[in-house]
Design an enzyme around this catalytic site. Structure first.
Site, PDB file in Angstrom:
ATOM      1  N   LYS A  35      -5.973  11.263  -7.585  1.00 53.69           N
ATOM      2  CA  LYS A  35      -7.271  11.884  -7.726  1.00 53.69           C
ATOM      3  C   LYS A  35      -8.250  11.335  -6.698  1.00 53.69           C
ATOM      4  O   LYS A  35      -9.304  11.892  -6.462  1.00 53.69           O
ATOM      5  CB  LYS A  35      -7.847  11.590  -9.126  1.00 53.69           C
ATOM      6  CG  LYS A  35      -6.943  12.006 -10.258  1.00 53.69           C
ATOM      7  CD  LYS A  35      -7.495  11.462 -11.598  1.00 53.69           C
ATOM      8  CE  LYS A  35      -6.485  11.659 -12.680  1.00 53.69           C
ATOM      9  NZ  LYS A  35      -6.842  10.852 -13.894  1.00 53.69           N
ATOM     10  N   GLY A  36      -7.864  10.207  -6.074  1.00 56.60           N
ATOM     11  CA  GLY A  36      -8.800   9.460  -5.245  1.00 56.60           C
ATOM     12  C   GLY A  36      -9.381  10.215  -4.066  1.00 56.60           C
ATOM     13  O   GLY A  36     -10.498   9.932  -3.632  1.00 56.60           O
ATOM     14  N   GLU A  68      -6.299  11.045   2.404  1.00 57.53           N
ATOM     15  CA  GLU A  68      -6.175   9.971   1.401  1.00 57.53           C
ATOM     16  C   GLU A  68      -7.478   9.197   1.269  1.00 57.53           C
ATOM     17  O   GLU A  68      -8.314   9.178   2.177  1.00 57.53           O
ATOM     18  CB  GLU A  68      -5.057   9.003   1.816  1.00 57.53           C
ATOM     19  CG  GLU A  68      -3.813   9.086   0.944  1.00 57.53           C
ATOM     20  CD  GLU A  68      -4.002   8.561  -0.486  1.00 57.53           C
ATOM     21  OE1 GLU A  68      -5.111   8.619  -1.046  1.00 57.53           O
ATOM     22  OE2 GLU A  68      -2.998   8.083  -1.050  1.00 57.53           O
ATOM     23  N   ASP A  69      -7.617   8.556   0.138  1.00 55.67           N
ATOM     24  CA  ASP A  69      -8.778   7.693  -0.064  1.00 55.67           C
ATOM     25  C   ASP A  69      -8.578   6.347   0.621  1.00 55.67           C
ATOM     26  O   ASP A  69      -9.448   5.842   1.319  1.00 55.67           O
ATOM     27  CB  ASP A  69      -9.066   7.498  -1.566  1.00 55.67           C
ATOM     28  CG  ASP A  69      -7.827   7.101  -2.379  1.00 55.67           C
ATOM     29  OD1 ASP A  69      -6.705   7.004  -1.815  1.00 55.67           O
ATOM     30  OD2 ASP A  69      -7.969   6.892  -3.598  1.00 55.67           O
ATOM     31  N   ASP A  92      -3.432   0.946   1.234  1.00 59.39           N
ATOM     32  CA  ASP A  92      -3.391  -0.451   0.820  1.00 59.39           C
ATOM     33  C   ASP A  92      -2.082  -1.036   1.347  1.00 59.39           C
ATOM     34  O   ASP A  92      -2.003  -1.457   2.495  1.00 59.39           O
ATOM     35  CB  ASP A  92      -3.498  -0.483  -0.708  1.00 59.39           C
ATOM     36  CG  ASP A  92      -3.619  -1.878  -1.289  1.00 59.39           C
ATOM     37  OD1 ASP A  92      -3.833  -2.821  -0.537  1.00 59.39           O
ATOM     38  OD2 ASP A  92      -3.494  -2.030  -2.514  1.00 59.39           O
ATOM     39  N   PHE A 118     -10.381  -5.459  -3.849  1.00 58.89           N
ATOM     40  CA  PHE A 118     -10.308  -4.241  -4.647  1.00 58.89           C
ATOM     41  C   PHE A 118     -11.645  -3.518  -4.610  1.00 58.89           C
ATOM     42  O   PHE A 118     -12.680  -4.096  -4.905  1.00 58.89           O
ATOM     43  CB  PHE A 118      -9.900  -4.540  -6.089  1.00 58.89           C
ATOM     44  CG  PHE A 118      -9.373  -3.318  -6.772  1.00 58.89           C
ATOM     45  CD1 PHE A 118      -8.081  -2.874  -6.520  1.00 58.89           C
ATOM     46  CD2 PHE A 118     -10.181  -2.598  -7.639  1.00 58.89           C
ATOM     47  CE1 PHE A 118      -7.598  -1.710  -7.120  1.00 58.89           C
ATOM     48  CE2 PHE A 118      -9.694  -1.440  -8.253  1.00 58.89           C
ATOM     49  CZ  PHE A 118      -8.408  -1.001  -7.994  1.00 58.89           C
ATOM     50  N   ASP A 121     -10.904   4.380  -8.098  1.00 56.48           N
ATOM     51  CA  ASP A 121     -11.157   3.975  -9.478  1.00 56.48           C
ATOM     52  C   ASP A 121     -10.623   2.589  -9.781  1.00 56.48           C
ATOM     53  O   ASP A 121      -9.787   2.042  -9.071  1.00 56.48           O
ATOM     54  CB  ASP A 121     -10.470   4.952 -10.434  1.00 56.48           C
ATOM     55  CG  ASP A 121      -8.944   4.753 -10.430  1.00 56.48           C
ATOM     56  OD1 ASP A 121      -8.337   4.822  -9.347  1.00 56.48           O
ATOM     57  OD2 ASP A 121      -8.363   4.495 -11.509  1.00 56.48           O
ATOM     58  N   ARG A 128     -15.132   6.269 -10.191  1.00 62.11           N
ATOM     59  CA  ARG A 128     -14.833   7.215  -9.114  1.00 62.11           C
ATOM     60  C   ARG A 128     -16.092   7.906  -8.605  1.00 62.11           C
ATOM     61  O   ARG A 128     -16.200   8.231  -7.427  1.00 62.11           O
ATOM     62  CB  ARG A 128     -13.856   8.298  -9.593  1.00 62.11           C
ATOM     63  CG  ARG A 128     -12.442   7.819  -9.840  1.00 62.11           C
ATOM     64  CD  ARG A 128     -11.517   9.040  -9.976  1.00 62.11           C
ATOM     65  NE  ARG A 128     -10.273   8.720 -10.642  1.00 62.11           N
ATOM     66  CZ  ARG A 128      -9.189   8.238 -10.034  1.00 62.11           C
ATOM     67  NH1 ARG A 128      -9.207   8.002  -8.743  1.00 62.11           N
ATOM     68  NH2 ARG A 128      -8.090   7.985 -10.718  1.00 62.11           N
TER      69      ARG A 128
HETATM   70  P1  IMP Z   1      -0.605   1.831  -1.457  1.00 64.65           P
HETATM   71  O1  IMP Z   1       0.645   2.561  -1.788  1.00 64.65           O
HETATM   72  O2  IMP Z   1      -0.499   0.375  -1.787  1.00 64.65           O
HETATM   73  O3  IMP Z   1      -1.059   2.068  -0.032  1.00 64.65           O
HETATM   74  O4  IMP Z   1      -1.726   2.324  -2.447  1.00 64.65           O
HETATM   75  C1  IMP Z   1      -2.232   3.584  -2.394  1.00 64.65           C
HETATM   76  C2  IMP Z   1      -3.027   3.935  -3.626  1.00 64.65           C
HETATM   77  O5  IMP Z   1      -3.375   2.809  -4.435  1.00 64.65           O
HETATM   78  C3  IMP Z   1      -4.336   4.545  -3.222  1.00 64.65           C
HETATM   79  O6  IMP Z   1      -4.221   5.933  -3.025  1.00 64.65           O
HETATM   80  C4  IMP Z   1      -5.243   4.191  -4.378  1.00 64.65           C
HETATM   81  O7  IMP Z   1      -5.148   5.150  -5.384  1.00 64.65           O
HETATM   82  C5  IMP Z   1      -4.704   2.890  -4.904  1.00 64.65           C
HETATM   83  N1  IMP Z   1      -5.500   1.741  -4.392  1.00 64.65           N
HETATM   84  C6  IMP Z   1      -5.149   0.853  -3.452  1.00 64.65           C
HETATM   85  N2  IMP Z   1      -6.124  -0.048  -3.222  1.00 64.65           N
HETATM   86  C7  IMP Z   1      -7.142   0.299  -4.041  1.00 64.65           C
HETATM   87  C8  IMP Z   1      -8.467  -0.238  -4.252  1.00 64.65           C
HETATM   88  O8  IMP Z   1      -8.932  -1.232  -3.639  1.00 64.65           O
HETATM   89  N3  IMP Z   1      -9.224   0.394  -5.190  1.00 64.65           N
HETATM   90  C9  IMP Z   1      -8.786   1.484  -5.879  1.00 64.65           C
HETATM   91  N4  IMP Z   1      -7.568   2.022  -5.700  1.00 64.65           N
HETATM   92  C10 IMP Z   1      -6.746   1.438  -4.789  1.00 64.65           C
HETATM   93 MG    MG Z   2      -4.838   7.138  -5.037  1.00 65.35          MG
END
Ligand code: IMP
Ligand code: MG
Length: 184
Positions: free
Chosen positions: A47-48, A103-104, A107, A156, A163, A169
């Site tokens: 949803k981000g 994408e939002d 990470d 974070f 969220d 959000r």
């Molecule tokens: P990744 O697979 O570790 O790159 O994570 C991707 C997803 O994790 C993102 O689309 C977010 O939904 C969530 N995420 C990662 N870091 C954060 C953060 O700092 N705050 C909120 N959501 C996060």
């Molecule tokens: Mg996400």
């Protein structure tokens, strides 16, 4: 909504609404040039990315098809599980299409790395990424987004679509969460 509405939940504002708007203007201008005449499919990751897709797409100078997928690599915690599940799949065929994933945040990069190969395997012509935020220090796999809003520290963050346990959000800015909220 502003910082004081959140009581002591937030630590500090990392990116203001003005900064978000200015950067989205710049990224949209690049996309308008790069994708001129290509009819890309904008793929928002729920949803981000809802706010990014909404605000970015309205800055484009072409009418863009918008599609949504929901994937999950997180529970309600703050650490990547590395396991990606499709919660909601695409509604359309992507064979031969130029896809721009919106994408939002990147990470660990695990979610997007999985998504890029998934879309490539379905026959997409090209798959590029536009991400609002990236945490370079958290990278576990290499991802090369074509458009990056902001590189941020490995903390974070919430707001503008992001969220913590489905909250925060709808903050119009990006902020770090106070440690007492997520327990460090
Ligand atoms: P990744 O697979 O570790 O790159 O994570 C991707 C997803 O994790 C993102 O689309 C977010 O939904 C969530 N995420 C990662 N870091 C954060 C953060 O700092 N705050 C909120 N959501 C996060
Ligand atoms: Mg996400």
């Amino acid at each position: 909504m502003n910082v004081s509405d959140m009581g002591t939940d937030l630590d500090r504002v990392l990116i203001t609404e003005d900064q978000l708007n200015e950067r989205l203007d710049q990224i949209a201008a690049e996309i308008n040039v790069d994708y001129a005449g290509r009819n890309p499919l904008l793929l928002g990751v729920l949803k981000g990315a809802v706010y990014v897709v909404s605000d970015l797409s309205r800055r484009l100078n072409f009418s863009a098809q918008m599609e949504w997928m929901a994937v999950s690599s997180y529970g309600s915690g703050t650490k990547s599980s590395g396991v990606v599940r499709i919660l909601k799949d695409l509604d359309c065929d992507v064979t031969g299409r130029d896809i721009l994933i919106v994408e939002d945040i990147i990470d660990s990069g695990l979610t997007l790395s999985w998504l890029v190969s998934n879309l490539t395997n379905r026959g997409a012509k090209s798959v590029e990424i536009a991400t609002l935020l990236r945490k370079p220090e958290a990278a576990k796999v290499e991802i090369n987004p074509r458009y990056i809003g902001f590189d941020i520290p490995n903390e974070f963050v919430v707001g503008y679509g992001l969220d913590y346990a489905e909250r925060y959000r709808n903050l119009p800015f990006v902020a770090t969460l106070a440690e007492h909220v997520y327990g460090g």
